[in-house]
Design a protein around this motif. Sequence first.
Motif, PDB file in Angstrom:
ATOM      1  N   TRP A   1     -24.896  23.123  46.912  1.00 52.09           N
ATOM      2  CA  TRP A   1     -25.132  22.427  45.677  1.00 52.09           C
ATOM      3  C   TRP A   1     -23.912  22.486  44.769  1.00 52.09           C
ATOM      4  CZ3 TRP A   1     -28.597  26.050  47.927  1.00 52.09           C
ATOM      5  CH2 TRP A   1     -29.689  25.634  48.311  1.00 52.09           C
ATOM      6  N   PRO A   2     -23.587  21.359  43.854  1.00 51.87           N
ATOM      7  CA  PRO A   2     -22.808  21.202  43.252  1.00 51.87           C
ATOM      8  C   PRO A   2     -22.864  22.339  42.212  1.00 51.87           C
ATOM      9  CG  PRO A   2     -24.234  19.212  43.056  1.00 51.87           C
ATOM     10  CD  PRO A   2     -24.737  20.153  43.919  1.00 51.87           C
ATOM     11  N   PRO A   3     -21.645  23.145  42.030  1.00 48.42           N
ATOM     12  CA  PRO A   3     -21.697  24.608  41.208  1.00 48.42           C
ATOM     13  C   PRO A   3     -21.581  24.149  39.835  1.00 48.42           C
ATOM     14  CG  PRO A   3     -19.515  24.041  42.126  1.00 48.42           C
ATOM     15  CD  PRO A   3     -20.195  22.964  42.556  1.00 48.42           C
ATOM     16  N   LEU A   4     -22.657  23.719  39.324  1.00 51.38           N
ATOM     17  CA  LEU A   4     -22.676  23.320  37.736  1.00 51.38           C
ATOM     18  C   LEU A   4     -23.833  23.829  37.181  1.00 51.38           C
ATOM     19  CD1 LEU A   4     -22.158  19.348  38.313  1.00 51.38           C
ATOM     20  CD2 LEU A   4     -20.262  20.939  37.491  1.00 51.38           C
ATOM     21  N   THR A   5     -23.485  24.069  36.045  1.00 55.51           N
ATOM     22  CA  THR A   5     -24.645  24.756  35.269  1.00 55.51           C
ATOM     23  C   THR A   5     -25.695  23.809  34.683  1.00 55.51           C
ATOM     24  OG1 THR A   5     -23.680  24.783  33.154  1.00 55.51           O
ATOM     25  CG2 THR A   5     -23.450  26.812  34.366  1.00 55.51           C
ATOM     26  N   ARG A   6     -27.081  23.850  34.503  1.00 54.67           N
ATOM     27  CA  ARG A   6     -27.798  22.954  33.868  1.00 54.67           C
ATOM     28  C   ARG A   6     -27.196  22.198  32.812  1.00 54.67           C
ATOM     29  NH1 ARG A   6     -34.060  25.092  33.993  1.00 54.67           N
ATOM     30  NH2 ARG A   6     -34.042  25.829  36.248  1.00 54.67           N
ATOM     31  N   ALA A   7     -26.399  23.123  31.889  1.00 46.29           N
ATOM     32  CA  ALA A   7     -25.789  22.316  30.950  1.00 46.29           C
ATOM     33  C   ALA A   7     -24.709  21.237  31.151  1.00 46.29           C
ATOM     34  CB  ALA A   7     -25.157  23.194  29.675  1.00 46.29           C
ATOM     35  N   GLU A   8     -23.914  21.656  32.156  1.00 43.75           N
ATOM     36  CA  GLU A   8     -23.063  20.852  32.589  1.00 43.75           C
ATOM     37  C   GLU A   8     -23.590  19.632  33.436  1.00 43.75           C
ATOM     38  OE1 GLU A   8     -19.856  24.275  33.698  1.00 43.75           O
ATOM     39  OE2 GLU A   8     -21.142  24.019  35.125  1.00 43.75           O
ATOM     40  N   LYS A   9     -24.652  19.664  34.147  1.00 38.67           N
ATOM     41  CA  LYS A   9     -25.327  18.627  34.713  1.00 38.67           C
ATOM     42  C   LYS A   9     -25.810  17.708  33.445  1.00 38.67           C
ATOM     43  CE  LYS A   9     -27.471  20.981  38.361  1.00 38.67           C
ATOM     44  NZ  LYS A   9     -28.774  21.350  39.140  1.00 38.67           N
ATOM     45  N   VAL A  10     -26.292  18.152  32.541  1.00 41.59           N
ATOM     46  CA  VAL A  10     -26.796  17.174  31.459  1.00 41.59           C
ATOM     47  C   VAL A  10     -25.783  16.414  30.708  1.00 41.59           C
ATOM     48  CG1 VAL A  10     -27.856  17.348  29.065  1.00 41.59           C
ATOM     49  CG2 VAL A  10     -28.803  18.450  30.851  1.00 41.59           C
ATOM     50  N   SER A  11     -24.460  17.337  30.706  1.00 42.40           N
ATOM     51  CA  SER A  11     -23.472  16.647  30.045  1.00 42.40           C
ATOM     52  C   SER A  11     -22.764  15.661  30.794  1.00 42.40           C
ATOM     53  CB  SER A  11     -22.385  17.820  29.445  1.00 42.40           C
ATOM     54  OG  SER A  11     -21.641  18.134  30.352  1.00 42.40           O
ATOM     55  N   LEU A  12     -22.707  15.701  32.192  1.00 34.53           N
ATOM     56  CA  LEU A  12     -22.243  14.717  33.181  1.00 34.53           C
ATOM     57  C   LEU A  12     -23.110  13.542  32.960  1.00 34.53           C
ATOM     58  CD1 LEU A  12     -21.276  16.790  36.416  1.00 34.53           C
ATOM     59  CD2 LEU A  12     -19.738  15.586  35.026  1.00 34.53           C
ATOM     60  N   LYS A  13     -24.408  13.682  32.991  1.00 37.92           N
ATOM     61  CA  LYS A  13     -25.230  12.495  32.926  1.00 37.92           C
ATOM     62  C   LYS A  13     -24.991  11.650  31.813  1.00 37.92           C
ATOM     63  CE  LYS A  13     -29.220  13.726  35.658  1.00 37.92           C
ATOM     64  NZ  LYS A  13     -30.458  14.786  35.524  1.00 37.92           N
ATOM     65  N   GLY A  14     -24.509  12.421  30.516  1.00 37.17           N
ATOM     66  CA  GLY A  14     -24.339  11.805  29.238  1.00 37.17           C
ATOM     67  C   GLY A  14     -23.086  10.917  29.442  1.00 37.17           C
ATOM     68  N   THR A  15     -22.225  11.499  30.156  1.00 43.48           N
ATOM     69  CA  THR A  15     -20.973  10.391  30.243  1.00 43.48           C
ATOM     70  C   THR A  15     -20.851   9.371  31.485  1.00 43.48           C
ATOM     71  OG1 THR A  15     -19.858  12.115  31.795  1.00 43.48           O
ATOM     72  CG2 THR A  15     -19.362  12.317  29.514  1.00 43.48           C
ATOM     73  N   GLY A  16     -22.107   9.260  32.113  1.00 39.16           N
ATOM     74  CA  GLY A  16     -22.496   8.229  33.083  1.00 39.16           C
ATOM     75  C   GLY A  16     -21.983   8.639  34.552  1.00 39.16           C
ATOM     76  N   GLU A  17     -21.254  10.113  34.788  1.00 41.43           N
ATOM     77  CA  GLU A  17     -21.074  10.484  35.914  1.00 41.43           C
ATOM     78  C   GLU A  17     -22.220  10.760  36.732  1.00 41.43           C
ATOM     79  OE1 GLU A  17     -17.638  13.118  36.200  1.00 41.43           O
ATOM     80  OE2 GLU A  17     -16.846  12.511  34.262  1.00 41.43           O
ATOM     81  N   THR A  18     -22.280  10.646  38.146  1.00 41.27           N
ATOM     82  CA  THR A  18     -23.424  11.506  38.692  1.00 41.27           C
ATOM     83  C   THR A  18     -23.189  12.696  39.146  1.00 41.27           C
ATOM     84  OG1 THR A  18     -22.346  10.402  40.740  1.00 41.27           O
ATOM     85  CG2 THR A  18     -24.100   9.145  39.750  1.00 41.27           C
ATOM     86  N   GLU A  19     -24.141  13.256  39.598  1.00 35.77           N
ATOM     87  CA  GLU A  19     -24.288  14.970  39.781  1.00 35.77           C
ATOM     88  C   GLU A  19     -23.649  15.032  41.300  1.00 35.77           C
ATOM     89  OE1 GLU A  19     -28.100  16.814  39.875  1.00 35.77           O
ATOM     90  OE2 GLU A  19     -28.269  15.760  37.781  1.00 35.77           O
TER      91      GLU A  19
END
Lengths: 302, 308
Positions: A284-302
Motif C-alpha cells: 500500500w502507499p506508505p501514507l497516513t490518513r492525513a497525508e492521503k487527505v492532503s494529497l487529494k486536496g492538491t489534486g494528486e492521486t493516491e
Amino acid sequence: MKLAYFNDFNLGIIENDYIFDVSEMVHDIPHLGPHDLIKGLIERWAEYKDLLGKASILSKKIPLAKVHLRAPLPKPGKIICMARNFMDSQSDKPEPLNAFLKSPSAITGPETTITLPNAPAAIFEHEAELAIVIGKRASNINSKNAYQHIFGYVNFMDISARGLAVGNLATDTFFPGKSWHTFAPIGPYIVTEDEVENPQALDVKLWVNRRLRQDYSMQGMNHTIAKSIEWVSTITPLEPGDVFCCGTNHTGLGPLQNGDTVEMEIEGLGKLCVHVRDPLKRTWPPLTRAEKVSLKGTGETE
Amino acid sequence: MKLLFFNNFIPGVLKDDTVVDISKIISDIPHVTAHDWMAGLISNFSKYRDLIQETALGSSGIPLKKVRLRQPIPNPINLVCMAGNYSENGAITKAKPLNAFLKSPDSIIGPEDTVILPSQQADIFHHEAELAIVIGKQAMNVKASDAYEYIFGYVNFIDISARGLHQDSLFIGKSWNTFGPMGPYLVTADEVEDPQNLPVKLWVNGNLRQDYTTADMGVDIPRTFEWVTSIVSLNPGDVLSCGTNHQGLSALQNNDLVQMEAGRLGKLTVNVKDVLDRTWQREIDKDTANRVAERTTTGGFGQSPANF
C-alpha cells in the motif's frame, strides 16, 4: 515500578538498564502460568509492593540488554478497546461512547512479529493506544473513583484489518477487524500508576520504519479516561489484570506491510517494537490518513 | 457424559436425576479457579473419562432438586458468538459473509440465575437461543474437515441482546452483566448424534417463542469453525456459540421465566428482573423476523413502529 516478564516468563522489576528477577518473591501466589501469576500479583499488590520495591537490593541483577522481554499480560481476562474516542480526521464531533472486545489470544510481546492474515482486507493499520491495567474487580464505577481502580499503564497497538465481513446482518465487524492472532502487541512492561503523573496528558507516538506516523496527546480523548471507565463498568465488570485501551487518534494511521518495523512509545512507558510479516507481500502507499487527505486536496492521486 | 458444576462450583456429573461429585477424582488437575478445573478436565478428558464413568455408575448421587447447578463454563478466555448466521427458515438463500463478536465472559450466568435488564433505554431486550460449542483442544487454523475433532461438547446458551442503544455496537448490545445464561450442563460430543440437526426451542413463561433447527445455519458448523479459528486461536474450554434464527425473538421483561433447550442438552431456565418494570408487546417480534429474513427493509431490532 516497572513490571515485566522476561525470557521464559520470569517475572522481573526493571530499574534503569537492569532487570531484577523476582520470581521467588511471588512464588506463593497461586497460579498455573504467567497469565494468572501477574493477575494474582495485581490482586495482592498491597501485600507485595514493599517487598518488590526492594528487588534491586534483594534480587539477581541482569542487564536489560541481555534478556528477551515478553508480553507483561500474556492472557488478560478481557481486552476492552474504546472505539472512535478521539476528535480527529475521522470524527469532527464527539461520537457516542462505544467499545469492542479484542481476543486475549491476540496478545503478542516486544520484538515479536505480527502476521497479516490471508484475508481480503482493504488495508491493515496500526493504532497506537494507551492501555490501562485494571487493579481490582468492580462494576458501576463512579468516574470520581475511576483512578482507584487503575493498577498501571502499558503501550498497546490495536492492529486492525479494514473492510472484512461487509454485508453481514451485523454492521459491527470488530471481531474480524481486530481479533486476529498477533494483532495485540503489548509491552514492554507495566508501569504502576504512581509513576504516571497525568495519564490524560500523555503523548503517544508510533513510528513505522523509523518514520513518525502517529503523534497525539491523550488530551484529545472525547470521553476522558475516568468517564470511559465509568461507562464500560456499567456494562461489564472489570477484573484485575483486564486491559482497557483508550482508543486512538486516527489522523496518523497508515498501512502495515511485510518487512515493516513498528515502534511505539508513550512517555514513561518505554518503547514497544514489533515486526510485520505478510506471506502475500501486499503493498500500500506508505501514507497516513492525513497525508492521503492532503494529497487529494492538491489534486494528486493516491 | 454430562459434566457440570453445582453449589459452590463443585465439579460433578449427571446420573439420571442425581448429581455425582467428581471433585476427588479430578483433584489432581491443577486449578486456581473453577474454570481452570473444567478446562483442565476437558484438556485431559481421556485420562479421567473411565474413572468418572465407573464412579458415577457406582455411586448414589445427590438428587438434582437438592443442588444448585451452576454455569459449566464459568470463564472462557474467548466467548465467540456468530452474528447473522442462519438462513431464517430458508428465507436467506445466499449465505452472508461470516461475522462474529466477542461477548464478555463476565456476562455468563447459570441455571436459575437472573438476567438483570440494565436501566438504559433500549428499544427492546431480546432472547437469542443458541447451540454453543465447547472447544476441546487448542484450535488455530483448523480445516473444516477436521473441525469436529476439536469439539469437546455442547451446551445451551442464550445470547441476551439489548437493541437500539447504539446504531451498530455489538459490545453495547451483548456484553451486559448477566446477559449470557449457560447450562445446565456440558454434554460431551459423543452424546450428540448430529449437532447440525438439533431442534432449538425457547419458551417465555411457558409460551414457545423460538423453534428452529441447527440445520438452518447459513454456514455449517465445520466451516464456521474453520473461519473463526482462522482469526483467533481457541483454547480448551472456550465457547463458540452458533448464532440464532431470528424468527421467534420476543421481548424479555420483569419476572419473565425463560427456558431453552437444544436437542437433549437439558433444559436451561433463567429469570428476568427489570427494576424499571418496562413492558413490551408479548408476541414474537415479527418486525425483526421479517427484516432479518429480508421480507421487509425496515423495522425490527427495536425500530418497530409499535409503541415500545
